[in-house]
Design a protein around this motif. Structure first.
Motif, PDB file in Angstrom:
ATOM      1  N   GLU A  56       8.033  45.612  17.550  1.00  0.00           N
ATOM      2  CA  GLU A  56       7.339  46.072  16.860  1.00  0.00           C
ATOM      3  C   GLU A  56       6.290  46.174  16.840  1.00  0.00           C
ATOM      4  N   GLY A  57       5.545  46.633  18.526  1.00  0.00           N
ATOM      5  CA  GLY A  57       3.849  46.708  18.828  1.00  0.00           C
ATOM      6  C   GLY A  57       3.302  45.757  18.253  1.00  0.00           C
ATOM      7  N   HIS A  58       4.132  44.298  18.553  1.00  0.00           N
ATOM      8  CA  HIS A  58       2.566  42.618  18.615  1.00  0.00           C
ATOM      9  C   HIS A  58       3.853  42.241  19.429  1.00  0.00           C
ATOM     10  N   ILE A  59       3.010  41.733  19.904  1.00  0.00           N
ATOM     11  CA  ILE A  59       2.950  40.294  20.743  1.00  0.00           C
ATOM     12  C   ILE A  59       3.172  39.278  19.570  1.00  0.00           C
ATOM     13  N   VAL A  60       4.080  38.490  19.455  1.00  0.00           N
ATOM     14  CA  VAL A  60       4.508  37.744  18.662  1.00  0.00           C
ATOM     15  C   VAL A  60       4.754  36.682  19.420  1.00  0.00           C
ATOM     16  N   GLU A  61       4.996  36.085  20.689  1.00  0.00           N
ATOM     17  CA  GLU A  61       5.047  34.803  21.150  1.00  0.00           C
ATOM     18  C   GLU A  61       4.747  34.849  22.270  1.00  0.00           C
ATOM     19  N   GLU A  62       4.009  34.264  23.057  1.00  0.00           N
ATOM     20  CA  GLU A  62       3.401  33.963  24.884  1.00  0.00           C
ATOM     21  C   GLU A  62       3.155  32.580  24.414  1.00  0.00           C
ATOM     22  N   ASN A  63       4.197  32.467  25.721  1.00  0.00           N
ATOM     23  CA  ASN A  63       3.662  30.793  26.595  1.00  0.00           C
ATOM     24  C   ASN A  63       4.615  30.752  28.661  1.00  0.00           C
ATOM     25  N   THR A  64       4.488  29.642  28.167  1.00  0.00           N
ATOM     26  CA  THR A  64       4.992  29.127  29.342  1.00  0.00           C
ATOM     27  C   THR A  64       6.419  29.421  29.371  1.00  0.00           C
ATOM     28  N   PRO A  65       6.969  30.556  30.967  1.00  0.00           N
ATOM     29  CA  PRO A  65       9.096  30.062  30.059  1.00  0.00           C
ATOM     30  C   PRO A  65       9.800  29.390  30.441  1.00  0.00           C
ATOM     31  N   GLU A  66       8.907  27.901  29.796  1.00  0.00           N
ATOM     32  CA  GLU A  66       9.620  26.447  29.665  1.00  0.00           C
ATOM     33  C   GLU A  66       9.445  26.623  28.539  1.00  0.00           C
ATOM     34  N   GLN A  67       8.484  27.258  27.636  1.00  0.00           N
ATOM     35  CA  GLN A  67       7.920  26.524  26.332  1.00  0.00           C
ATOM     36  C   GLN A  67       9.109  27.934  25.648  1.00  0.00           C
ATOM     37  N   ILE A  68       9.196  29.387  26.513  1.00  0.00           N
ATOM     38  CA  ILE A  68       9.854  30.129  25.545  1.00  0.00           C
ATOM     39  C   ILE A  68      11.119  30.323  25.652  1.00  0.00           C
ATOM     40  N   PHE A  69      11.394  29.374  26.820  1.00  0.00           N
ATOM     41  CA  PHE A  69      13.677  29.630  26.401  1.00  0.00           C
ATOM     42  C   PHE A  69      14.079  28.412  25.919  1.00  0.00           C
ATOM     43  N   SER A  70      12.879  27.210  25.896  1.00  0.00           N
ATOM     44  CA  SER A  70      13.247  26.286  25.539  1.00  0.00           C
ATOM     45  C   SER A  70      12.888  25.873  23.864  1.00  0.00           C
ATOM     46  N   ASN A  71      12.189  25.904  24.100  1.00  0.00           N
ATOM     47  CA  ASN A  71      11.679  25.492  22.286  1.00  0.00           C
ATOM     48  C   ASN A  71      10.773  26.835  22.210  1.00  0.00           C
ATOM     49  N   PRO A  72      11.411  28.389  21.890  1.00  0.00           N
ATOM     50  CA  PRO A  72      10.940  28.875  20.963  1.00  0.00           C
ATOM     51  C   PRO A  72      10.110  29.231  19.244  1.00  0.00           C
ATOM     52  N   GLY A  73       9.047  29.189  19.667  1.00  0.00           N
ATOM     53  CA  GLY A  73       8.029  29.153  18.515  1.00  0.00           C
ATOM     54  C   GLY A  73       8.840  29.917  17.271  1.00  0.00           C
ATOM     55  N   SER A  74       9.027  31.161  17.492  1.00  0.00           N
ATOM     56  CA  SER A  74       9.210  31.810  16.378  1.00  0.00           C
ATOM     57  C   SER A  74      10.980  32.249  15.784  1.00  0.00           C
ATOM     58  N   ASP A  75      11.127  32.316  14.001  1.00  0.00           N
ATOM     59  CA  ASP A  75      12.238  32.859  14.529  1.00  0.00           C
ATOM     60  C   ASP A  75      12.986  33.780  15.108  1.00  0.00           C
ATOM     61  N   ARG A  76      11.875  34.989  15.014  1.00  0.00           N
ATOM     62  CA  ARG A  76      12.058  36.018  15.849  1.00  0.00           C
ATOM     63  C   ARG A  76      12.794  36.481  17.060  1.00  0.00           C
ATOM     64  N   LEU A  77      11.677  35.525  17.861  1.00  0.00           N
ATOM     65  CA  LEU A  77      12.400  35.167  19.464  1.00  0.00           C
ATOM     66  C   LEU A  77      13.564  34.652  19.496  1.00  0.00           C
ATOM     67  N   LYS A  78      13.102  33.585  18.443  1.00  0.00           N
ATOM     68  CA  LYS A  78      15.156  32.806  18.125  1.00  0.00           C
ATOM     69  C   LYS A  78      16.531  33.489  18.845  1.00  0.00           C
ATOM     70  N   GLN A  79      15.936  34.796  17.098  1.00  0.00           N
ATOM     71  CA  GLN A  79      16.753  35.489  17.429  1.00  0.00           C
ATOM     72  C   GLN A  79      17.342  36.512  18.181  1.00  0.00           C
ATOM     73  N   PHE A  80      16.039  36.687  18.899  1.00  0.00           N
ATOM     74  CA  PHE A  80      16.327  38.381  20.727  1.00  0.00           C
ATOM     75  C   PHE A  80      17.292  36.953  21.047  1.00  0.00           C
ATOM     76  N   LEU A  81      16.679  35.978  22.120  1.00  0.00           N
ATOM     77  CA  LEU A  81      17.282  34.541  23.392  1.00  0.00           C
ATOM     78  C   LEU A  81      18.633  34.763  22.330  1.00  0.00           C
ATOM     79  N   ALA A  82      19.392  34.746  21.418  1.00  0.00           N
ATOM     80  CA  ALA A  82      20.336  34.187  20.809  1.00  0.00           C
ATOM     81  C   ALA A  82      21.501  35.318  21.744  1.00  0.00           C
ATOM     82  N   LYS A  83      20.815  36.320  21.271  1.00  0.00           N
ATOM     83  CA  LYS A  83      21.265  37.811  21.496  1.00  0.00           C
ATOM     84  C   LYS A  83      21.447  37.678  23.341  1.00  0.00           C
ATOM     85  N   VAL A  84      20.362  37.349  24.069  1.00  0.00           N
ATOM     86  CA  VAL A  84      20.330  38.284  25.304  1.00  0.00           C
ATOM     87  C   VAL A  84      20.674  37.130  26.073  1.00  0.00           C
ATOM     88  N   LEU A  85      21.504  35.460  25.479  1.00  0.00           N
ATOM     89  CA  LEU A  85      21.302  34.556  26.528  1.00  0.00           C
ATOM     90  C   LEU A  85      22.969  34.475  26.542  1.00  0.00           C
TER      91      LEU A  85
END
Length: 247
Positions: A218-247
């Motif tokens: 929605e036009g914002h940066i929600v989260e920014e991190n190393t690939p390891e952190q983004i994929f293994s330890n997402p911080g926000s619920d929105r990122l968790k929802q997104f990854l659940a759909k695409v992985l």
């Protein structure tokens, strides 16, 4: 600004319809020299708009973009000079259909960088060899597969000797079996130290090649991190929802 920051976006906004649509709503980000920054997120999140704002293919409604220390959003800047140092690869290859592969690759260096035909062709052939397509130099775009066209589009951008490469979903128009050959070229570029900003749906590439991953929604940066952190330890619920759909 630190010497190793090649691009800095400060509070960049892009509004349409008098502000009803906020494609970008205050995005601040930096790209360091030699980094591979991968931008992920759902369709309509502002990823491609952000990328296109970085070289002013889209003019921001507000905010500033600095490229190598120059505010390229300032009125008196010759944006074409800066664009020459930013290679851009689109979803749909944008090759000139009436020109051979070699001519597609040499026309801009000859016109804009004032290279001789021999110089431009020597660099083009060297780059074609790097991506395994030197035998296609005299072919026309319609004689190439989608994967070949996209590899040509990448090396065509490299002919301009850019400081940074911007990729806007470079594999999304390709048949699945051709995706790998394009991603391999991009991986090799990353290994060679090219600064890259990549908007993609290829999560394997983001995880393997990215030095940093930016997740937009929605036009914002929600989260920014190393690939390891983004994929293994997402911080926000929105990122968790997104990854659940695409992985």
């Amino acid at each position: 600004m630190k010497d190793d920051i090649i691009i800095r976006a400060e509070d960049v906004k892009k509004y349409y319809n008098g502000g009803e649509i906020k494609a970008l709503d205050g995005v601040t980000a930096e790209v360091g020299r030699g980094e591979v920054v991968v931008v992920i997120g759902p369709s309509g999140s502002g990823k491609s708009t952000f990328l296109r704002c970085l070289n002013l293919l889209e003019t921001p409604t507000g905010g500033h973009i600095y490229f190598e220390g120059t505010d390229i959003t300032a009125r008196n800047v010759n944006i074409n000079l800066h664009r020459q140092r930013m290679g851009m690869v689109f979803q749909h290859f944008n090759l000139f259909p009436n020109m051979t592969v070699l001519r597609n690759m040499t026309i801009a260096p000859m016109k804009l960088l004032k290279k001789s035909k021999a110089e431009a062709e020597e660099r083009a052939m060297g780059l074609l060899k790097r991506v395994g397509l030197e035998d296609r130099a005299d072919a026309y775009p319609q004689q190439l597969s989608g994967g070949q066209k996209q590899r040509i589009a990448i090396v065509r951008a490299l002919c301009m000797e850019p400081e940074v490469m911007l990729f806007d979903e470079p594999t999304s128009a390709l048949d699945p079996e051709m995706v790998g050959e394009v991603l391999d070229v991009m991986k090799n570029l990353a290994v060679a130290g090219m600064t890259m900003v990549v908007v993609t749906h290829e999560m394997g590439f983001a995880r393997e090649v990215g030095s940093r991953v930016i997740f937009m929604d929605e036009g914002h940066i929600v989260e920014e991190n190393t690939p390891e952190q983004i994929f293994s330890n997402p911080g926000s619920d929105r990122l968790k929802q997104f990854l659940a759909k695409v992985l």
